[in-house]
Structures are given as structure tokens and as C-alpha cells.
Scaffold this active site. Structure first.
Site, PDB file in Angstrom:
ATOM      1  N   HIS A  76      -9.077   1.098   9.880  1.00 46.66           N
ATOM      2  CA  HIS A  76      -9.269   1.005   8.211  1.00 46.66           C
ATOM      3  C   HIS A  76      -7.936  -0.299   7.617  1.00 46.66           C
ATOM      4  O   HIS A  76      -6.851   0.186   7.715  1.00 46.66           O
ATOM      5  CB  HIS A  76      -8.521   1.898   7.922  1.00 46.66           C
ATOM      6  CG  HIS A  76      -8.288   2.503   6.168  1.00 46.66           C
ATOM      7  ND1 HIS A  76      -9.325   3.690   5.390  1.00 46.66           N
ATOM      8  CD2 HIS A  76      -7.856   2.459   4.983  1.00 46.66           C
ATOM      9  CE1 HIS A  76      -9.209   3.546   4.309  1.00 46.66           C
ATOM     10  NE2 HIS A  76      -8.247   2.521   3.711  1.00 46.66           N
ATOM     11  N   HIS A 123      -8.261  -2.909   4.278  1.00 49.13           N
ATOM     12  CA  HIS A 123      -8.812  -3.875   4.007  1.00 49.13           C
ATOM     13  C   HIS A 123      -8.269  -5.504   3.705  1.00 49.13           C
ATOM     14  O   HIS A 123      -7.644  -5.898   4.067  1.00 49.13           O
ATOM     15  CB  HIS A 123      -7.783  -3.608   2.386  1.00 49.13           C
ATOM     16  CG  HIS A 123      -8.473  -2.113   1.895  1.00 49.13           C
ATOM     17  ND1 HIS A 123      -9.957  -1.556   1.617  1.00 49.13           N
ATOM     18  CD2 HIS A 123      -8.138  -0.669   1.805  1.00 49.13           C
ATOM     19  CE1 HIS A 123      -9.768  -0.239   1.004  1.00 49.13           C
ATOM     20  NE2 HIS A 123      -8.798   0.279   1.368  1.00 49.13           N
ATOM     21  N   HIS A 136     -13.843   6.431   0.743  1.00 55.49           N
ATOM     22  CA  HIS A 136     -12.441   6.849   0.661  1.00 55.49           C
ATOM     23  C   HIS A 136     -12.584   8.507   0.591  1.00 55.49           C
ATOM     24  O   HIS A 136     -12.841   8.776  -0.732  1.00 55.49           O
ATOM     25  CB  HIS A 136     -11.680   5.229  -0.375  1.00 55.49           C
ATOM     26  CG  HIS A 136     -11.388   4.575   0.258  1.00 55.49           C
ATOM     27  ND1 HIS A 136     -11.581   4.193   1.068  1.00 55.49           N
ATOM     28  CD2 HIS A 136      -9.745   3.892   0.298  1.00 55.49           C
ATOM     29  CE1 HIS A 136     -11.036   2.830   1.574  1.00 55.49           C
ATOM     30  NE2 HIS A 136      -9.997   3.128   1.409  1.00 55.49           N
ATOM     31  N   GLU A 138      -6.642  11.161  -1.080  1.00 60.23           N
ATOM     32  CA  GLU A 138      -5.487  10.570  -0.337  1.00 60.23           C
ATOM     33  C   GLU A 138      -4.831  10.756  -2.372  1.00 60.23           C
ATOM     34  O   GLU A 138      -4.031  11.747  -2.035  1.00 60.23           O
ATOM     35  CB  GLU A 138      -6.186   8.927  -0.437  1.00 60.23           C
ATOM     36  CG  GLU A 138      -4.288   8.087  -0.688  1.00 60.23           C
ATOM     37  CD  GLU A 138      -4.765   6.833  -0.899  1.00 60.23           C
ATOM     38  OE1 GLU A 138      -3.865   5.975  -0.293  1.00 60.23           O
ATOM     39  OE2 GLU A 138      -5.691   6.505  -1.009  1.00 60.23           O
ATOM     40  N   ASP A 197      -4.056   0.435   6.376  1.00 56.34           N
ATOM     41  CA  ASP A 197      -4.602   0.389   4.977  1.00 56.34           C
ATOM     42  C   ASP A 197      -4.639  -1.594   5.216  1.00 56.34           C
ATOM     43  O   ASP A 197      -5.264  -2.037   4.143  1.00 56.34           O
ATOM     44  CB  ASP A 197      -3.746   0.510   4.299  1.00 56.34           C
ATOM     45  CG  ASP A 197      -4.539   1.653   3.073  1.00 56.34           C
ATOM     46  OD1 ASP A 197      -5.345   1.002   2.488  1.00 56.34           O
ATOM     47  OD2 ASP A 197      -4.138   1.934   2.230  1.00 56.34           O
ATOM     48  N   ASP A 198      -3.206  -1.482   3.237  1.00 54.17           N
ATOM     49  CA  ASP A 198      -3.172  -2.799   3.166  1.00 54.17           C
ATOM     50  C   ASP A 198      -1.531  -3.426   3.092  1.00 54.17           C
ATOM     51  O   ASP A 198      -0.706  -3.218   2.839  1.00 54.17           O
ATOM     52  CB  ASP A 198      -3.026  -2.433   1.482  1.00 54.17           C
ATOM     53  CG  ASP A 198      -4.267  -2.856   1.172  1.00 54.17           C
ATOM     54  OD1 ASP A 198      -5.660  -3.486   1.057  1.00 54.17           O
ATOM     55  OD2 ASP A 198      -4.469  -1.564   0.412  1.00 54.17           O
TER      56      ASP A 198
END
Length: 349
Positions: A16, A18, A204, A207, A285-286
Site C-alpha cells: 500500500h 501511492h 480502498h 478507513e 500509504d503516502d
């Protein structure tokens, strides 16, 4: 004195991450200068201090602010060389954190206007991945993701494109952006196209909204993996379903806290999912916006949830099993996990 193994040496898979969000802060600032892009002051000031911008996405205004910063960063990726640099540096960061397999997630429509169109954009990304794999030795593939905020017909176009490039390194199809917008069932045909083409289904869910969004991903999109999925912890029956079907949740603890899904790292329900038998693949994630990369997620599990080294090793195994890596790569990584656990480890920090 008790000895604690170094989690950056624990072999693992990263499922995961991005595309733009994988960028190093220094790279973003250099590319902004290179292309004359004026970034939001909240972003440049935070990165200049070596910090992450203050974020919260539990309401639409907060999500809009997060998306604005992400879009600004993405606008700095304008040339093939920028794409190549991002991919190479993402791989280098993952290798430093012990990752032997990386599946990076991208919506090529976001880069198409600056890279000559949708097909050229995806080909440039895949070329960069191929070169990086050759140069660094990491296992790396691409997960093409549609955007919930766009029309489902756009998702079908992306799904067909993803299937077309399955032999070039595309392994899965996702659905990202604000899960409070766009029902999962609106994208069912796109996911059917992807599954029929042999791609993993990895939308996704769970969340920003609760267990219902996870159930929708399972029922409407036949998810093999769930991006995030942490809110499933609120529904014991759903946890059992995920465990029985061995659907991997790509859990991103630092991201969950940064966006206000949970107040503190210890509030992220890692223990609940783990003890229910739900497979997890910890992800960053980011990291550009959330300030921590892959190994830090394992540190959160250790420091805030009391995961032992044996349990951290099992988390790493789950990430490998949930990946699209070839069986030979999985076997090598799983053997490396065993070696990490049976070795002497690193001194207490």
C-alpha cells in the site's frame, strides 16, 4: 539486556504505497523548483522543517485540504525523468526498510496530461519500474487504481488498460480517493473486467467510513485485498468473514493517525485484526505527507501494541502471502523472515 531485532532488516512486502505520495520531500522541493511550481506554503514550510503538514480528513473540508496538497505535489511530476527518479527513490527507500517486494499504486489518468496521454503515461511508469527492478534488484509491480470521484466509465477504461498491460507488470486493480463518495457497486463492472483479466481486486475501504464499506468491497467488488480495512474491527462478524476468506487488509497505522481516523497510534486496531486472524500487510500509504515509511509501521506495532518479534515476523509473512509476487519470490522472502527471527538480532536500542 534484552535484544531487539531491527525491523528494517525484516524481509517484507509493501502493498500500500501511492505513487506521488512515495516521493521524498527533498525531491518534491527540487522538482517544484525545476518546473517553477508554486507549492502551498503549508506544505513547503512543513517539509522545510522536516515535518509533515497538519492533516485531518474525517470531514470533507479536511479531505479537500489533503487532496489539494497531494495534487500540488503531483503537478511537479512533468517529465519521464521525474517519473524515473520517483520510482527509483521509492525502491531505494523500500530496500532500506527491508522490503523485497513493492506494489506501487497509481492512477495514470492523473499524469496523462503532462506525459502525452493515458497509454504513454502508463508505459513511462512501467518502463521506470522495469529499469528500477533491473538496477536495484527489488521485486516491483504496479497496481492501477481508479478514482471514486470520477465516472465509473472512466474506471472501466482503466481496467481494460490495466489488463492490457498485465504482461508488463500490472498485477492489480484498485479504487482510491474519498470512500464517502461513489458507491462500490458503481464500479463493479470495472472490477469484473480486471478480475477476468487475471488482476487482483484491491479497493480502498474501511478507513473514512465504517464496516459497511468493507462489506461493499467484498460483496460488490469481490476484493482479494482491502486498502486499509481497519474499521472492520468494529464488526466481529465481518472480522470473521475476512479471516475465513483470508482477505488481506493493507493497514497503514501512521496514515490513520495523520488523517484523524484514530487519535493515537495505540488506537489503531492492529491487535483486534491480528487476534481475529485477519491477514495484514502494513503500509506507508503516502510517506511524503505522513512522514514515515514502511519500517516505521512495524515500529508502531512493536512500540504501541506490544507486538513481539515473532508476531512482527508473522505480520511480514502475511504481507508476503497477500502479495502478487511469484511463488519463488514469496519463498525467498518467507525464508528470510525465518532467518531474521532465528538470528541473534540487533542490540537493544
Amino acid at each position: 539486556m534484552e535484544r531487539v531485532r531491527d525491523v528494517s532488516e525484516l524481509p517484507k512486502a509493501h502493498l500500500h504505497l501511492h505513487f506521488t505520495g512515495s516521493m521524498r520531500p527533498a525531491t518534491l522541493l527540487e522538482l517544484a523548483d525545476k518546473h517553477g511550481v508554486r507549492l502551498p506554503e503549508t506544505l513547503t514550510e512543513a517539509l522545510g522543517r522536516g515535518e509533515s503538514p497538519k492533516l485531518r480528513a474525517t470531514d470533507e473540508r479536511g479531505w479537500f485540504r489533503f487532496q489539494r496538497l497531494y495534487d500540488a505535489a503531483r503537478s511537479c511530476l512533468q517529465e519521464p525523468e521525474d517519473i524515473q527518479r520517483l520510482v527509483r527513490e521509492a525502491a531505494e527507500e523500500d530496500l532500506r526498510d527491508g522490503s523485497g517486494w513493492l506494489e506501487i499504486q497509481v492512477d495514470p489518468t492523473s499524469y496523462a496530461p503532462r506525459l502525452g496521454g493515458l497509454i504513454p503515461a502508463l508505459e513511462i511508469i512501467l518502463d521506470a519500474v522495469e529499469t528500477t527492478v533491473r538496477d536495484t534488484g527489488i521485486g516491483m509491480r504496479v497496481l492501477v487504481a481508479a478514482n471514486r470521484m470520477k465516472h465509473p466509465l472512466d474506471a472501466r477504461t482503466l481496467a481494460r488498460l490495466a489488463v492490457r498491460y498485465a504482461d508488463r507488470g500490472v498485477v492489480g486493480f484498485g479504487l482510491s480517493n474519498d470512500e464517502r463518495r461513489g458507491m462500490a457497486r458503481d464500479f463493479d463492472r470495472a472490477f469484473a473486467i480486471a478480475r477476468e483479466g487475471g488482476l487482483l481486486s484491491a479497493p480502498h475501504g474501511g478507513e473514512l467510513t465504517g464496516p459497511l464499506s468493507v462489506r461493499d468491497c467484498l460483496d460488490d467488488l469481490e476484493a482479494d485485498r482491502i486498502g486499509h480495512g481497519v474499521r472492520a474491527a468494529e464488526d466481529p462478524r465481518l472480522l470473521k468473514r475476512l479471516a475465513d476468506r483470508q482477505v488481506t487488509c493493507e493497514v497503514c497505522p501512521a496514515s490513520n493517525v495523520a488523517l484523524g481516523v484514530y487519535e493515537k497510534p495505540e488506537d489503531v486496531p492492529l491487535r483486534t485484526l491480528f487476534e481475529a486472524g485477519v491477514p495484514m500487510a502494513l503500509g506507508a500509504d503516502d510517506p511524503l505527507l505522513f512522514g514515515s515509511r514502511l519500517a516505521a509501521q512495524y515500529e508502531i506495532a512493536r512500540d504501541h501494541h506490544g507486538f513481539t518479534d515473532a508476531e512482527l515476523a508473522e505480520l511480514a509473512r502475511q504481507s508476503v502471502r497477500g502479495s502478487a509476487a511469484p511463488e519463488g519470490v514469496k519463498g525467498r522472502l518467507l525464508a528470510g523472515v525465518d532467518d531474521w527471527l532465528t538470528g541473534e538480532g540487533s542490540p537493544e536500542r
